[in-house]
Structures are given as structure tokens and as C-alpha cells.
Design a protein around this motif. Structure first.
Motif, mmCIF file in Angstrom:
data_model
loop_
_atom_site.group_PDB
_atom_site.id
_atom_site.type_symbol
_atom_site.label_atom_id
_atom_site.label_comp_id
_atom_site.label_asym_id
_atom_site.label_seq_id
_atom_site.Cartn_x
_atom_site.Cartn_y
_atom_site.Cartn_z
ATOM 1 N N ALA A 133 0.455 20.662 6.192
ATOM 2 C CA ALA A 133 0.173 20.227 4.818
ATOM 3 C C ALA A 133 1.440 20.054 3.986
ATOM 4 O O ALA A 133 1.478 19.205 3.093
ATOM 5 N N SER A 134 2.486 20.814 4.291
ATOM 6 C CA SER A 134 3.724 20.697 3.512
ATOM 7 C C SER A 134 4.427 19.358 3.737
ATOM 8 O O SER A 134 5.303 18.990 2.963
ATOM 9 N N ARG A 135 4.031 18.636 4.766
ATOM 10 C CA ARG A 135 4.610 17.318 5.035
ATOM 11 C C ARG A 135 3.845 16.205 4.345
ATOM 12 O O ARG A 135 4.234 15.041 4.400
ATOM 13 N N LEU A 136 2.756 16.557 3.692
ATOM 14 C CA LEU A 136 1.896 15.574 3.034
ATOM 15 C C LEU A 136 1.905 15.804 1.532
ATOM 16 O O LEU A 136 1.841 16.937 1.077
ATOM 17 N N SER A 137 1.974 14.729 0.784
ATOM 18 C CA SER A 137 1.814 14.828 -0.659
ATOM 19 C C SER A 137 0.945 13.668 -1.116
ATOM 20 O O SER A 137 0.842 12.643 -0.434
ATOM 21 N N ILE A 138 0.291 13.857 -2.244
ATOM 22 C CA ILE A 138 -0.613 12.819 -2.742
ATOM 23 C C ILE A 138 -0.227 12.432 -4.159
ATOM 24 O O ILE A 138 0.367 13.215 -4.899
ATOM 25 N N VAL A 139 -0.588 11.212 -4.504
ATOM 26 C CA VAL A 139 -0.413 10.709 -5.858
ATOM 27 C C VAL A 139 -1.528 9.695 -6.103
ATOM 28 O O VAL A 139 -1.958 9.000 -5.189
ATOM 29 N N SER A 140 -2.009 9.650 -7.326
ATOM 30 C CA SER A 140 -3.031 8.672 -7.684
ATOM 31 C C SER A 140 -2.450 7.692 -8.691
ATOM 32 O O SER A 140 -1.821 8.086 -9.672
ATOM 33 N N TYR A 141 -2.666 6.410 -8.431
ATOM 34 C CA TYR A 141 -2.258 5.380 -9.374
ATOM 35 C C TYR A 141 -3.468 4.759 -10.066
ATOM 36 O O TYR A 141 -3.306 3.867 -10.896
ATOM 37 N N GLY A 142 -4.663 5.222 -9.710
ATOM 38 C CA GLY A 142 -5.861 4.670 -10.348
ATOM 39 C C GLY A 142 -5.895 3.167 -10.201
ATOM 40 O O GLY A 142 -5.736 2.623 -9.107
ATOM 41 N N LYS A 143 -6.079 2.489 -11.329
ATOM 42 C CA LYS A 143 -6.143 1.021 -11.295
ATOM 43 C C LYS A 143 -4.829 0.371 -11.730
ATOM 44 O O LYS A 143 -4.763 -0.837 -11.923
ATOM 45 N N GLU A 144 -3.768 1.166 -11.836
ATOM 46 C CA GLU A 144 -2.504 0.685 -12.392
ATOM 47 C C GLU A 144 -1.679 -0.203 -11.461
ATOM 48 O O GLU A 144 -0.813 -0.926 -11.924
ATOM 49 N N ARG A 145 -1.931 -0.172 -10.164
ATOM 50 C CA ARG A 145 -1.131 -0.960 -9.221
ATOM 51 C C ARG A 145 -2.036 -1.758 -8.288
ATOM 52 O O ARG A 145 -2.129 -1.466 -7.095
ATOM 53 N N PRO A 146 -2.676 -2.775 -8.814
ATOM 54 C CA PRO A 146 -3.570 -3.556 -7.941
ATOM 55 C C PRO A 146 -2.780 -4.320 -6.879
ATOM 56 O O PRO A 146 -1.685 -4.812 -7.135
ATOM 57 N N LEU A 147 -3.350 -4.395 -5.704
ATOM 58 C CA LEU A 147 -2.752 -5.180 -4.627
ATOM 59 C C LEU A 147 -3.043 -6.660 -4.857
ATOM 60 O O LEU A 147 -2.205 -7.511 -4.613
ATOM 61 N N ASP A 148 -4.242 -6.938 -5.339
ATOM 62 C CA ASP A 148 -4.678 -8.300 -5.626
ATOM 63 C C ASP A 148 -5.069 -8.356 -7.106
ATOM 64 O O ASP A 148 -5.957 -7.628 -7.547
ATOM 65 N N PRO A 149 -4.441 -9.211 -7.898
ATOM 66 C CA PRO A 149 -4.723 -9.253 -9.334
ATOM 67 C C PRO A 149 -6.022 -9.981 -9.709
ATOM 68 O O PRO A 149 -6.357 -10.085 -10.892
ATOM 69 N N GLY A 150 -6.762 -10.458 -8.717
ATOM 70 C CA GLY A 150 -7.993 -11.190 -8.996
ATOM 71 C C GLY A 150 -9.061 -10.325 -9.655
ATOM 72 O O GLY A 150 -8.963 -9.088 -9.692
ATOM 73 N N HIS A 151 -10.096 -10.996 -10.164
ATOM 74 C CA HIS A 151 -11.185 -10.313 -10.867
ATOM 75 C C HIS A 151 -12.515 -10.608 -10.191
ATOM 76 O O HIS A 151 -13.478 -10.998 -10.838
ATOM 77 N N ASN A 152 -12.545 -10.418 -8.872
ATOM 78 C CA ASN A 152 -13.770 -10.654 -8.117
ATOM 79 C C ASN A 152 -13.863 -9.624 -6.991
ATOM 80 O O ASN A 152 -12.931 -8.853 -6.757
ATOM 81 N N GLU A 153 -14.982 -9.630 -6.284
ATOM 82 C CA GLU A 153 -15.206 -8.613 -5.249
ATOM 83 C C GLU A 153 -14.154 -8.660 -4.148
ATOM 84 O O GLU A 153 -13.752 -7.612 -3.631
ATOM 85 N N ALA A 154 -13.689 -9.858 -3.786
ATOM 86 C CA ALA A 154 -12.667 -9.966 -2.743
ATOM 87 C C ALA A 154 -11.384 -9.232 -3.157
ATOM 88 O O ALA A 154 -10.782 -8.510 -2.356
ATOM 89 N N ALA A 155 -10.981 -9.396 -4.402
ATOM 90 C CA ALA A 155 -9.783 -8.706 -4.909
ATOM 91 C C ALA A 155 -10.044 -7.210 -5.044
ATOM 92 O O ALA A 155 -9.210 -6.382 -4.657
ATOM 93 N N TRP A 156 -11.178 -6.860 -5.589
ATOM 94 C CA TRP A 156 -11.493 -5.441 -5.816
ATOM 95 C C TRP A 156 -11.531 -4.657 -4.503
ATOM 96 O O TRP A 156 -11.089 -3.524 -4.436
ATOM 97 N N SER A 157 -12.069 -5.268 -3.450
ATOM 98 C CA SER A 157 -12.156 -4.554 -2.166
ATOM 99 C C SER A 157 -10.769 -4.279 -1.586
ATOM 100 O O SER A 157 -10.571 -3.294 -0.883
ATOM 101 N N LYS A 158 -9.792 -5.130 -1.883
ATOM 102 C CA LYS A 158 -8.417 -4.886 -1.430
ATOM 103 C C LYS A 158 -7.759 -3.780 -2.250
ATOM 104 O O LYS A 158 -6.872 -3.082 -1.764
#
Length: 168
Positions: A133-158
Motif C-alpha cells: 500500500a505504501s507504493r500506491l497513492s490516490i488523488v481525485s480530480y473530479g470533473k476538472e480534467r476531462p479527457l474528452d471535452p464533448g457534452h454527450n455520452e461518448a465523451a462522458w464515458s471516456k
């Protein structure tokens, strides 16, 4: 005559002190060669770690995806994480940051919490497979760093994903 005799004795003593003085000593401390050798070893080890990381970065960096408002791991995600665990066990020097991401729907607070649960689910799975576990760390970016900037299900699923950043 006494003064000359005294002066001669004093001169003789000075000459004898100079000729019988302490031998020159080296200053204690790290040897230049030793320091250079340590630096060469450190650089060689770092180069080796970079090469190992480059070799496995593709597999360790592969993402996993989630359903809407979910943080449970899909079967394909478990397979990907199992492979990551095998690699991490093979290379104990490598550490992994698990980043949780969400799509744009929902509040910032909700998505930060969901992203953390997603990252925690992946990290816990890896830990259960034997990754320290000491080799693992987590961070949450929520919705702040989208991979796809689209506004549809295809973008949201990515955008509903965990990303993995290996380091050493």
C-alpha cells in the motif's frame, strides 16, 4: 658568551622541532574518488529505473473506466489491474499514483468524492493482489480534467476513468 650559548641552544631547538614535526596528514572526509563513484552508482541506478519504467509504462498507464455514478470495478478493469499488480510485484521500485476522474455532470463536490472512491477502489484492488500500500497513492480530480471535452455520452464515458501514473 652566555647570550650566544642561549641563542645557539634556542636555534638548535627550533631546527630540531622543525625536522621532527608531525608528518602532514590528509584531512578526514569523503574521498573524491569515493564521492565520484557514489554519484556514478546513483546515476546508473536512476538510469536503470528509468529504463524499467519506460519498459512497463504503457501497461501501467492504461486506464480503466466506470459506469455513470459507479465506482465498482468491471471485469475488464479487474483484468487490467491484475496485470498492473504483476508488473508492480516484478518491479518493487516502481510506485503508482491512481487518479480518479468523473464526467461533467454533478456538482464539483460530488464528483471529487466519486473520483476518490474510484481511485480508492483500484488502489484497494491492487493492494489485495499483494502490492504494498505504501507504493500506491490516490488523488481525485473530479470533473476538472476531462479527457474528452464533448457534452454527450461518448465523451462522458471516456471521462469516467482512473488514470495511473507510474514513478520511482
Amino acid at each position: 658568551m652566555k647570550n650566544r650559548l642561549l641563542l645557539a641552544i634556542l636555534a638548535l631547538m627550533c631546527v630540531s622541532l622543525l625536522s621532527f614535526g608531525c608528518a602532514s596528514k590528509k584531512v578526514a572526509g569523503p574521498d573524491k574518488d569515493s564521492w565520484e563513484e557514489q554519484e556514478r552508482e546513483r546515476l546508473a541506478k536512476e538510469r536503470e529505473l528509468r529504463e524499467k519504467l519506460a519498459k512497463v509504462a504503457g501497461e501501467l498507464g492504461s486506464m480503466i473506466y466506470f459506469d455513470l455514478d459507479r465506482y465498482d470495478l468491471k471485469p475488464e478493469s479487474r483484468q487490467i489491474l491484475t496485470r498492473k499488480a504483476e508488473i508492480l510485484k516484478q518491479y518493487p521500485e516502481i510506485k503508482l499514483v491512481v487518479e480518479g476522474h468523473c464526467d461533467e455532470r454533478g456538482t464539483a463536490e460530488y464528483n471529487l468524492a466519486l473520483g476518490e472512491r474510484r481511485a480508492r477502489a483500484a488502489a484497494d484492488y491492487l493492494a489485495n493482489l499483494g502490492v504494498t500500500a505504501s507504493r500506491l497513492s490516490i488523488v481525485s480530480y473530479g470533473k476538472e480534467r476531462p479527457l474528452d471535452p464533448g457534452h454527450n455520452e461518448a465523451a462522458w464515458s471516456k471521462n469516467r476513468r482512473d488514470e495511473f501514473k507510474p514513478s520511482y
